[in-house]
Design a protein around this motif. Structure first.
Motif, short mmCIF file in Angstrom:
data_model
loop_
_atom_site.label_atom_id
_atom_site.label_comp_id
_atom_site.label_asym_id
_atom_site.label_seq_id
_atom_site.Cartn_x
_atom_site.Cartn_y
_atom_site.Cartn_z
N GLU A 50 -17.31 -60.06 -3.85
CA GLU A 50 -15.76 -59.76 -4.28
C GLU A 50 -15.00 -60.91 -3.86
O GLU A 50 -15.10 -61.71 -2.80
N THR A 51 -13.90 -61.41 -4.62
CA THR A 51 -13.14 -62.43 -4.36
C THR A 51 -12.10 -61.95 -3.20
O THR A 51 -11.47 -61.17 -3.45
N PRO A 52 -12.10 -62.84 -2.03
CA PRO A 52 -11.16 -62.33 -0.87
C PRO A 52 -9.66 -62.51 -1.30
O PRO A 52 -9.39 -63.22 -2.22
N LYS A 53 -9.02 -61.64 -0.71
CA LYS A 53 -7.33 -61.49 -1.03
C LYS A 53 -6.75 -62.86 -0.63
O LYS A 53 -7.26 -63.21 0.47
N ALA A 54 -5.83 -63.38 -1.27
CA ALA A 54 -5.02 -64.46 -0.80
C ALA A 54 -4.28 -64.15 0.39
O ALA A 54 -3.68 -62.93 0.24
N GLN A 55 -4.27 -64.82 1.48
CA GLN A 55 -3.58 -64.49 2.50
C GLN A 55 -2.08 -65.17 2.55
O GLN A 55 -1.87 -66.26 1.78
N ALA B 40 2.25 -57.21 -0.28
CA ALA B 40 0.96 -56.38 0.21
C ALA B 40 0.77 -55.37 -1.03
O ALA B 40 -0.23 -55.24 -1.40
N GLU C 127 -1.46 -57.11 -3.86
CA GLU C 127 -2.82 -57.20 -3.09
C GLU C 127 -2.86 -58.61 -2.45
O GLU C 127 -4.25 -59.12 -2.30
N PHE C 128 -1.93 -58.99 -1.73
CA PHE C 128 -2.15 -60.11 -0.67
C PHE C 128 -2.48 -59.65 0.68
O PHE C 128 -2.04 -58.36 0.98
N ASP C 129 -3.17 -60.38 1.30
CA ASP C 129 -3.57 -60.08 2.87
C ASP C 129 -2.10 -60.43 3.92
O ASP C 129 -2.35 -61.70 3.72
N GLY D 240 -0.46 -51.77 4.68
CA GLY D 240 -0.78 -53.00 4.13
C GLY D 240 -0.51 -54.17 4.80
O GLY D 240 -0.71 -55.34 4.24
#
Length: 84
Positions: free
Chosen positions: A3-8, A26, A29-31, A48
């Protein structure tokens, strides 16, 4: 397939605008990692958003290169100190 990690994203300041921005990020879908510099402030955000206890912890939670947004008022007199 991995899985591609979420952008932080980091966020300093959880007042009216900062908390709304944190929640919107959040939902997108951002971290999100956030800190409120006014320790006595009542911080309330939806799930989130990761609330960190201080700026050093916020910075440590983000993988370089870091993106940190500052949402503080012009009248903010609080300083965080220098992280070495």
């Amino acid at each position: 397939m991995a899985e591609t990690p979420k952008a932080q994203v980091g966020l300093v300041g959880l007042g009216t605008m900062g908390s709304a921005l944190a929640e919107a990020l959040a939902r997108a879908e951002f971290d999100v990692h956030a800190v409120e510099p006014m320790a006595e402030a009542d911080v309330s955000v939806n799930d989130g958003v990761n609330i960190e206890p201080d700026l050093a912890t916020l910075v440590a939670a983000l993988i370089p290169p870091r993106c940190i947004l500052l949402m503080v008022t012009e009248m903010e007199k609080r300083t965080f100190g220098i992280i070495k």
